[in-house]
Design a protein around this motif. Structure first.
Motif, PDB file in Angstrom:
ATOM      1  N   TYR A  28     -17.326  30.928 -15.877  1.00 54.18           N
ATOM      2  CA  TYR A  28     -18.794  30.801 -15.987  1.00 54.18           C
ATOM      3  C   TYR A  28     -19.155  29.944 -17.200  1.00 54.18           C
ATOM      4  N   TRP A  32     -26.079  32.343 -18.396  1.00 58.95           N
ATOM      5  CA  TRP A  32     -26.596  33.231 -17.345  1.00 58.95           C
ATOM      6  C   TRP A  32     -27.664  34.127 -17.944  1.00 58.95           C
ATOM      7  N   HIS A  70     -31.643  32.011 -13.049  1.00 62.50           N
ATOM      8  CA  HIS A  70     -30.448  32.826 -13.321  1.00 62.50           C
ATOM      9  C   HIS A  70     -29.356  32.059 -14.029  1.00 62.50           C
ATOM     10  N   ILE A  71     -29.313  30.715 -13.838  1.00 59.25           N
ATOM     11  CA  ILE A  71     -28.325  29.904 -14.586  1.00 59.25           C
ATOM     12  C   ILE A  71     -29.045  28.714 -15.216  1.00 59.25           C
ATOM     13  N   TYR A  80     -17.320  24.771 -11.996  1.00 57.12           N
ATOM     14  CA  TYR A  80     -18.135  25.824 -11.378  1.00 57.12           C
ATOM     15  C   TYR A  80     -18.792  25.300 -10.111  1.00 57.12           C
ATOM     16  N   GLN A 100     -32.735  36.647 -11.943  1.00 57.19           N
ATOM     17  CA  GLN A 100     -31.742  37.721 -12.148  1.00 57.19           C
ATOM     18  C   GLN A 100     -32.428  38.950 -12.734  1.00 57.19           C
ATOM     19  N   TRP A 157     -27.231  36.970  -5.244  1.00 60.61           N
ATOM     20  CA  TRP A 157     -26.974  36.596  -6.643  1.00 60.61           C
ATOM     21  C   TRP A 157     -28.084  37.049  -7.578  1.00 60.61           C
ATOM     22  N   ASP A 162     -23.488  40.783  -6.837  1.00 56.40           N
ATOM     23  CA  ASP A 162     -23.379  39.755  -5.799  1.00 56.40           C
ATOM     24  C   ASP A 162     -22.888  40.205  -4.424  1.00 56.40           C
ATOM     25  N   ARG A 195     -12.799  38.627  -5.870  1.00 55.66           N
ATOM     26  CA  ARG A 195     -14.027  37.836  -5.721  1.00 55.66           C
ATOM     27  C   ARG A 195     -14.634  38.007  -4.327  1.00 55.66           C
ATOM     28  N   TYR A 201     -19.653  33.498   0.786  1.00 49.70           N
ATOM     29  CA  TYR A 201     -20.081  32.269   0.096  1.00 49.70           C
ATOM     30  C   TYR A 201     -20.863  31.341   1.021  1.00 49.70           C
ATOM     31  N   TYR A 347     -14.938  42.885  -7.249  1.00 51.76           N
ATOM     32  CA  TYR A 347     -16.226  42.509  -7.859  1.00 51.76           C
ATOM     33  C   TYR A 347     -17.209  43.679  -7.842  1.00 51.76           C
TER      34      TYR A 347
HETATM   35  C1  DGY Z   1     -21.033  33.847  -9.605  1.00 52.00           C
HETATM   36  O1  DGY Z   1     -20.884  32.626  -9.563  1.00 52.00           O
HETATM   37  O2  DGY Z   1     -20.204  34.665  -9.210  1.00 52.00           O
HETATM   38  C2  DGY Z   1     -22.252  34.367 -10.188  1.00 52.00           C
HETATM   39  O3  DGY Z   1     -22.278  35.732 -10.214  1.00 52.00           O
HETATM   40  C3  DGY Z   1     -23.442  33.839  -9.448  1.00 52.00           C
HETATM   41  O4  DGY Z   1     -24.478  33.893 -10.327  1.00 52.00           O
END
Ligand code: DGY
Length: 418
Positions: A28, A32, A70-71, A80, A100, A157, A162, A195, A201, A347
């Protein structure tokens, strides 16, 4: 304890990029939203100036409509996915287009309490107050158009949880046709078994593309989203932040913000009751697209304790944690180990998260459930002792999962031990 605090501080310093921290290097690489607000609590014990800066940087990227993304993609990093070109929100410094859990109101009140005697801190709180309030107003305006008292999330998200089992049925209704080919990067940095799946996704990205096609007009997205869920954990955080903002506004002589914030919190607390489930002894999500409750034994329904609940509800949540403790070695698992969908390492489908433990424990203490809160904090610190500062932990073995050297985990350790 001193060694643990020293290690935790070193992680915050290592992940500090000057005016914001990354949750962890690699996995990350940006800022965030709720990570930052909770990280500021950790900084506040040894560098209060840096703590304020963390939240100020976040709010410097607030959208004109009040949303706090959120980001924030402060600098390019192709490690990423999905990066700024996928979001394409058109902001001067690129950001995502969803939000978020709004924990900043809570965090800023704590920061203010810890630096009350400093006139500069008062000024910093005074500048942040209307911005945080604008975010809370945005939530109530765009995510609760019918005025129910509770707000919906429109993307998994946004919940911060998530891939929770809570979203499975609703996510099934999100199509995958027309999703552009992509390459995930998260599975390079972390074990893919920890994950979300590729299938999830594709649906996450479908939603992003759908919102992008609507030009990120946040006033339209709630109605336009096939995924609309009222999450008790998310709402518990919003309720708590609204009440804390009301207290802060009182101290700063901002009576209008105080009154509005108090009204948001009170309406939210009353409405939260509609999510209570006697059977499981916890709150449930509501699927706003179907109108039905989601019977899922996840931690979202316990995290609502952060709102500071009436005695009888807090007592039931403590009882629920107690029953989970009989089946998991470490509480609080993000999903009930005996419920369908539980996955000890994947997760938000089972693992323990320290930020969640911190918020549940904080709410329980304030509702008079000290013993339960103590056991949650004890388990949290045992996890650190055995697994280090991981992103999350297997509730059955304590094994560290996801990313390492994790910022908010370290911040929570400082907060719990200080
Ligand atoms: C991620 O990329 O897993 C984050 O949690 C999304 O914000």
């Amino acid at each position: 304890h001193d060694t643990l605090i020293a290690e935790a501080r070193a992680i915050l310093r290592r992940n500090d990029r000057g005016a914001y921290t990354v949750p962890t290097h690699g996995l990350y690489p940006f800022q965030w939203n709720w990570d930052s607000a909770l990280t500021a609590l950790g900084f506040s014990h040894f560098d209060i100036d840096r703590a304020w800066t963390e939240i100020e940087t976040l709010f410097a990227h607030q959208w004109p409509d009040g949303m706090v993304p959120h980001i924030i993609f402060h600098q390019p990093d192709d490690g990423y996915f999905p990066g700024p070109e996928v979001w394409d929100t058109g902001r001067p410094v690129p950001t995502s287009g969803i939000t978020q859990p709004p924990v900043a109101g809570f965090a800023v009140r704590r920061l203010f309490e810890r630096s009350r005697s400093d006139p500069a801190a008062r000024e910093r709180a005074r500048r942040l107050l209307p911005r945080i309030h604008a975010w809370h107003e945005w939530f109530h305006r765009t995510r609760d158009p019918q005025g129910t008292g509770l707000v919906a999330i429109i993307h998994p998200w946004e919940s911060g949880r998530d891939n929770s089992v809570d979203w499975d049925a609703a996510l099934e209704r999100v199509p995958t046709e027309g999703v552009a080919a992509f390459r995930r990067r998260d599975t390079i940095h972390a074990d893919p078994a920890h994950r979300p799946t590729d299938e999830q996704y594709r649906r996450y990205i479908w939603l992003v593309q759908h919102f992008r096609n609507l030009n990120w007009d946040t006033a339209r997205l709630h109605e336009a989203s096939p995924f609309r869920i009222v999450d008790p954990g998310f709402n518990g955080i919003l309720i708590r932040s609204c009440s804390d903002l009301a207290e802060l506004a009182d101290e700063l002589g901002q009576s209008e913000i105080a009154a509005q914030s108090r009204a948001f919190a009170e309406r939210g607390r009353v409405a939260l009751e509609t999510l209570w489930d006697d059977d499981l002894g916890q709150y449930l999500c509501l699927d706003r697209a179907t109108g039905g409750h989601v019977k899922s034994a996840s931690v979202g329904g316990l995290l609502a304790a952060f709102a500071i609940l009436p005695r009888r509800r807090a007592g039931a949540i403590a009882e629920r944690v107690h029953r989970l403790a009989a089946r998991a070695r470490f509480v609080v698992p993000s999903h009930d180990p005996d419920a369908p969908g539980f996955d000890a390492r994947r997760y938000w489908r089972g693992p323990v998260w320290l930020i969640v433990n911190y918020m549940i424990a904080d709410g329980l203490v304030r509702s008079g459930e000290d013993a339960c809160a103590r056991s949650i904090l004890d388990d949290s610190l045992s996890l650190i002792a055995t697994g280090g500062f991981a992103e999350y932990y297997d509730p059955m073995t304590g094994a560290p999962c996801g990313g390492g050297h994790f910022t908010w985990t370290a911040a929570m350790v400082i907060e719990m031990l200080s």
